[in-house]
Design a protein around this motif. Structure first.
Motif, PDB file in Angstrom:
ATOM      1  N   ILE A  68       0.841  -1.204   0.000  1.00  0.00           N
ATOM      2  CA  ILE A  68       0.000   0.000   0.000  1.00  0.00           C
ATOM      3  C   ILE A  68       0.876   1.254   0.000  1.00  0.00           C
ATOM      4  O   ILE A  68       0.603   2.207  -0.732  1.00  0.00           O
ATOM      5  CB  ILE A  68      -0.956  -0.017   1.210  1.00  0.00           C
ATOM      6  N   ILE A  69       1.928   1.244   0.808  1.00  0.00           N
ATOM      7  CA  ILE A  69       2.843   2.392   0.838  1.00  0.00           C
ATOM      8  C   ILE A  69       3.475   2.599  -0.534  1.00  0.00           C
ATOM      9  O   ILE A  69       3.588   3.724  -1.018  1.00  0.00           O
ATOM     10  CB  ILE A  69       3.936   2.193   1.910  1.00  0.00           C
ATOM     11  N   SER A  70       3.887   1.510  -1.176  1.00  0.00           N
ATOM     12  CA  SER A  70       4.512   1.614  -2.499  1.00  0.00           C
ATOM     13  C   SER A  70       3.539   2.176  -3.530  1.00  0.00           C
ATOM     14  O   SER A  70       3.914   3.010  -4.355  1.00  0.00           O
ATOM     15  CB  SER A  70       5.012   0.248  -2.957  1.00  0.00           C
ATOM     16  N   MET A  71       2.291   1.724  -3.485  1.00  0.00           N
ATOM     17  CA  MET A  71       1.288   2.242  -4.428  1.00  0.00           C
ATOM     18  C   MET A  71       1.054   3.732  -4.184  1.00  0.00           C
ATOM     19  O   MET A  71       0.955   4.521  -5.131  1.00  0.00           O
ATOM     20  CB  MET A  71      -0.026   1.473  -4.295  1.00  0.00           C
ATOM     21  N   TYR A  72       0.983   4.117  -2.913  1.00  0.00           N
ATOM     22  CA  TYR A  72       0.789   5.529  -2.591  1.00  0.00           C
ATOM     23  C   TYR A  72       1.984   6.362  -3.064  1.00  0.00           C
ATOM     24  O   TYR A  72       1.808   7.472  -3.567  1.00  0.00           O
ATOM     25  CB  TYR A  72       0.563   5.698  -1.089  1.00  0.00           C
ATOM     26  N   GLU A  73       3.188   5.814  -2.904  1.00  0.00           N
ATOM     27  CA  GLU A  73       4.369   6.553  -3.347  1.00  0.00           C
ATOM     28  C   GLU A  73       4.364   6.753  -4.861  1.00  0.00           C
ATOM     29  O   GLU A  73       4.732   7.818  -5.355  1.00  0.00           O
ATOM     30  CB  GLU A  73       5.649   5.836  -2.932  1.00  0.00           C
ATOM     31  N   VAL A  74       3.955   5.736  -5.594  1.00  0.00           N
ATOM     32  CA  VAL A  74       3.886   5.868  -7.063  1.00  0.00           C
ATOM     33  C   VAL A  74       2.893   6.961  -7.451  1.00  0.00           C
ATOM     34  O   VAL A  74       3.197   7.825  -8.279  1.00  0.00           O
ATOM     35  CB  VAL A  74       3.514   4.524  -7.718  1.00  0.00           C
ATOM     36  N   ILE A  75       1.717   6.942  -6.848  1.00  0.00           N
ATOM     37  CA  ILE A  75       0.701   7.955  -7.174  1.00  0.00           C
ATOM     38  C   ILE A  75       1.181   9.353  -6.774  1.00  0.00           C
ATOM     39  O   ILE A  75       1.080  10.301  -7.548  1.00  0.00           O
ATOM     40  CB  ILE A  75      -0.640   7.606  -6.492  1.00  0.00           C
ATOM     41  N   ALA A  76       1.729   9.471  -5.572  1.00  0.00           N
ATOM     42  CA  ALA A  76       2.235  10.771  -5.123  1.00  0.00           C
ATOM     43  C   ALA A  76       3.387  11.236  -6.006  1.00  0.00           C
ATOM     44  O   ALA A  76       3.496  12.421  -6.329  1.00  0.00           O
ATOM     45  CB  ALA A  76       2.690  10.677  -3.664  1.00  0.00           C
ATOM     46  N   GLY A  77       4.234  10.312  -6.430  1.00  0.00           N
ATOM     47  CA  GLY A  77       5.349  10.654  -7.303  1.00  0.00           C
ATOM     48  C   GLY A  77       4.891  11.148  -8.662  1.00  0.00           C
ATOM     49  O   GLY A  77       5.427  12.135  -9.187  1.00  0.00           O
ATOM     50  N   ILE A  78       3.896  10.490  -9.228  1.00  0.00           N
ATOM     51  CA  ILE A  78       3.376  10.917 -10.533  1.00  0.00           C
ATOM     52  C   ILE A  78       2.740  12.302 -10.428  1.00  0.00           C
ATOM     53  O   ILE A  78       2.979  13.169 -11.275  1.00  0.00           O
ATOM     54  CB  ILE A  78       2.373   9.881 -11.081  1.00  0.00           C
ATOM     55  N   VAL A  79       1.959  12.519  -9.384  1.00  0.00           N
ATOM     56  CA  VAL A  79       1.336  13.830  -9.183  1.00  0.00           C
ATOM     57  C   VAL A  79       2.410  14.899  -9.006  1.00  0.00           C
ATOM     58  O   VAL A  79       2.331  15.987  -9.597  1.00  0.00           O
ATOM     59  CB  VAL A  79       0.381  13.798  -7.967  1.00  0.00           C
ATOM     60  N   LEU A  80       3.431  14.596  -8.225  1.00  0.00           N
ATOM     61  CA  LEU A  80       4.496  15.570  -8.001  1.00  0.00           C
ATOM     62  C   LEU A  80       5.316  15.818  -9.262  1.00  0.00           C
ATOM     63  O   LEU A  80       5.732  16.943  -9.523  1.00  0.00           O
ATOM     64  CB  LEU A  80       5.402  15.121  -6.862  1.00  0.00           C
ATOM     65  N   ILE A  81       5.528  14.786 -10.064  1.00  0.00           N
ATOM     66  CA  ILE A  81       6.250  14.967 -11.332  1.00  0.00           C
ATOM     67  C   ILE A  81       5.454  15.871 -12.263  1.00  0.00           C
ATOM     68  O   ILE A  81       6.002  16.781 -12.889  1.00  0.00           O
ATOM     69  CB  ILE A  81       6.561  13.609 -11.990  1.00  0.00           C
ATOM     70  N   VAL A  82       4.154  15.659 -12.349  1.00  0.00           N
ATOM     71  CA  VAL A  82       3.310  16.509 -13.196  1.00  0.00           C
ATOM     72  C   VAL A  82       3.340  17.952 -12.690  1.00  0.00           C
ATOM     73  O   VAL A  82       3.483  18.895 -13.477  1.00  0.00           O
ATOM     74  CB  VAL A  82       1.863  15.968 -13.254  1.00  0.00           C
ATOM     75  N   PHE A  83       3.228  18.120 -11.389  1.00  0.00           N
ATOM     76  CA  PHE A  83       3.292  19.458 -10.791  1.00  0.00           C
ATOM     77  C   PHE A  83       4.648  20.111 -11.071  1.00  0.00           C
ATOM     78  O   PHE A  83       4.720  21.274 -11.461  1.00  0.00           O
ATOM     79  CB  PHE A  83       3.044  19.368  -9.282  1.00  0.00           C
ATOM     80  N   SER A  84       5.718  19.343 -10.886  1.00  0.00           N
ATOM     81  CA  SER A  84       7.062  19.878 -11.116  1.00  0.00           C
ATOM     82  C   SER A  84       7.262  20.267 -12.574  1.00  0.00           C
ATOM     83  O   SER A  84       7.856  21.306 -12.872  1.00  0.00           O
ATOM     84  CB  SER A  84       8.119  18.852 -10.704  1.00  0.00           C
ATOM     85  N   LEU A  85       6.782  19.436 -13.488  1.00  0.00           N
ATOM     86  CA  LEU A  85       6.905  19.772 -14.905  1.00  0.00           C
ATOM     87  C   LEU A  85       6.154  21.056 -15.240  1.00  0.00           C
ATOM     88  O   LEU A  85       6.638  21.874 -16.028  1.00  0.00           O
ATOM     89  CB  LEU A  85       6.415  18.622 -15.778  1.00  0.00           C
ATOM     90  N   ALA A  86       4.991  21.238 -14.631  1.00  0.00           N
ATOM     91  CA  ALA A  86       4.238  22.473 -14.860  1.00  0.00           C
ATOM     92  C   ALA A  86       5.026  23.678 -14.343  1.00  0.00           C
ATOM     93  O   ALA A  86       5.086  24.719 -15.008  1.00  0.00           O
ATOM     94  CB  ALA A  86       2.877  22.392 -14.176  1.00  0.00           C
ATOM     95  N   VAL A  87       5.645  23.531 -13.189  1.00  0.00           N
ATOM     96  CA  VAL A  87       6.448  24.620 -12.633  1.00  0.00           C
ATOM     97  C   VAL A  87       7.655  24.894 -13.527  1.00  0.00           C
ATOM     98  O   VAL A  87       7.966  26.049 -13.836  1.00  0.00           O
ATOM     99  CB  VAL A  87       6.902  24.287 -11.192  1.00  0.00           C
ATOM    100  N   TYR A  88       8.329  23.836 -13.978  1.00  0.00           N
ATOM    101  CA  TYR A  88       9.505  24.012 -14.834  1.00  0.00           C
ATOM    102  C   TYR A  88       9.134  24.666 -16.165  1.00  0.00           C
ATOM    103  O   TYR A  88       9.854  25.522 -16.665  1.00  0.00           O
ATOM    104  CB  TYR A  88      10.207  22.684 -15.092  1.00  0.00           C
ATOM    105  N   MET A  89       8.013  24.254 -16.738  1.00  0.00           N
ATOM    106  CA  MET A  89       7.595  24.840 -18.016  1.00  0.00           C
ATOM    107  C   MET A  89       7.211  26.313 -17.843  1.00  0.00           C
ATOM    108  O   MET A  89       7.498  27.148 -18.705  1.00  0.00           O
ATOM    109  CB  MET A  89       6.417  24.067 -18.609  1.00  0.00           C
ATOM    110  N   THR A  90       6.567  26.642 -16.734  1.00  0.00           N
ATOM    111  CA  THR A  90       6.234  28.036 -16.456  1.00  0.00           C
ATOM    112  C   THR A  90       7.505  28.861 -16.310  1.00  0.00           C
ATOM    113  O   THR A  90       7.602  29.969 -16.836  1.00  0.00           O
ATOM    114  CB  THR A  90       5.390  28.134 -15.167  1.00  0.00           C
ATOM    115  N   TYR A  91       8.479  28.297 -15.608  1.00  0.00           N
ATOM    116  CA  TYR A  91       9.757  28.991 -15.421  1.00  0.00           C
ATOM    117  C   TYR A  91      10.482  29.139 -16.760  1.00  0.00           C
ATOM    118  O   TYR A  91      11.048  30.201 -17.045  1.00  0.00           O
ATOM    119  CB  TYR A  91      10.629  28.233 -14.423  1.00  0.00           C
ATOM    120  N   ALA A  92      10.459  28.116 -17.589  1.00  0.00           N
ATOM    121  CA  ALA A  92      11.093  28.208 -18.910  1.00  0.00           C
ATOM    122  C   ALA A  92      10.398  29.271 -19.757  1.00  0.00           C
ATOM    123  O   ALA A  92      11.064  30.057 -20.448  1.00  0.00           O
ATOM    124  CB  ALA A  92      11.049  26.856 -19.605  1.00  0.00           C
TER     125      ALA A  92
END
Length: 113
Positions: A68-92
């Protein structure tokens, strides 16, 4: 704007570290064919491999809690990657617009001269 990029990177690193701590405190019985609990290095390794969704399969959770922890980490990681990419693209986009405005003002000065 740079602070947002730093915050996104820090959040991703913090998420990896938090899950690594969780994995390190789980007993050896939670993992397939391990004689002892995961050490700090292996916990960190498993956290990075899980959050990036690589999943090599060399460390396998067998009880429900680490799964369960691993599944939660994958979901949280994907959400954070999408958020980070949005921030990076805005900064670019911000950097590109700043460069364009500098070039525009330089070309306007040349025209007026």
């Amino acid at each position: 704007m740079k602070a947002r990029v730093d915050f996104a990177l820090l959040s991703f690193s913090e998420l990896i570290m938090n899950f690594a701590v969780l994995y390190s405190i789980l007993p050896a019985a939670a993992w397939h064919e391990l004689k002892s609990a995961l050490g700090v290095l292996y916990s960190l390794y498993y956290s990075v491999v899980t959050i990036t969704t690589l999943g090599y399969g060399d460390i396998i959770p067998i009880s429900s809690f680490p799964k369960i922890i691993s599944m939660y980490e994958v979901i949280a990681g994907i959400v954070l990657i999408v958020f980070s990419l949005a921030v990076y693209m805005t900064y670019a986009g911000y950097l590109i617009s700043q460069r364009g405005s500098v070039q525009e003002s330089t070309s306007q000065k040349k025209i007026s001269e």
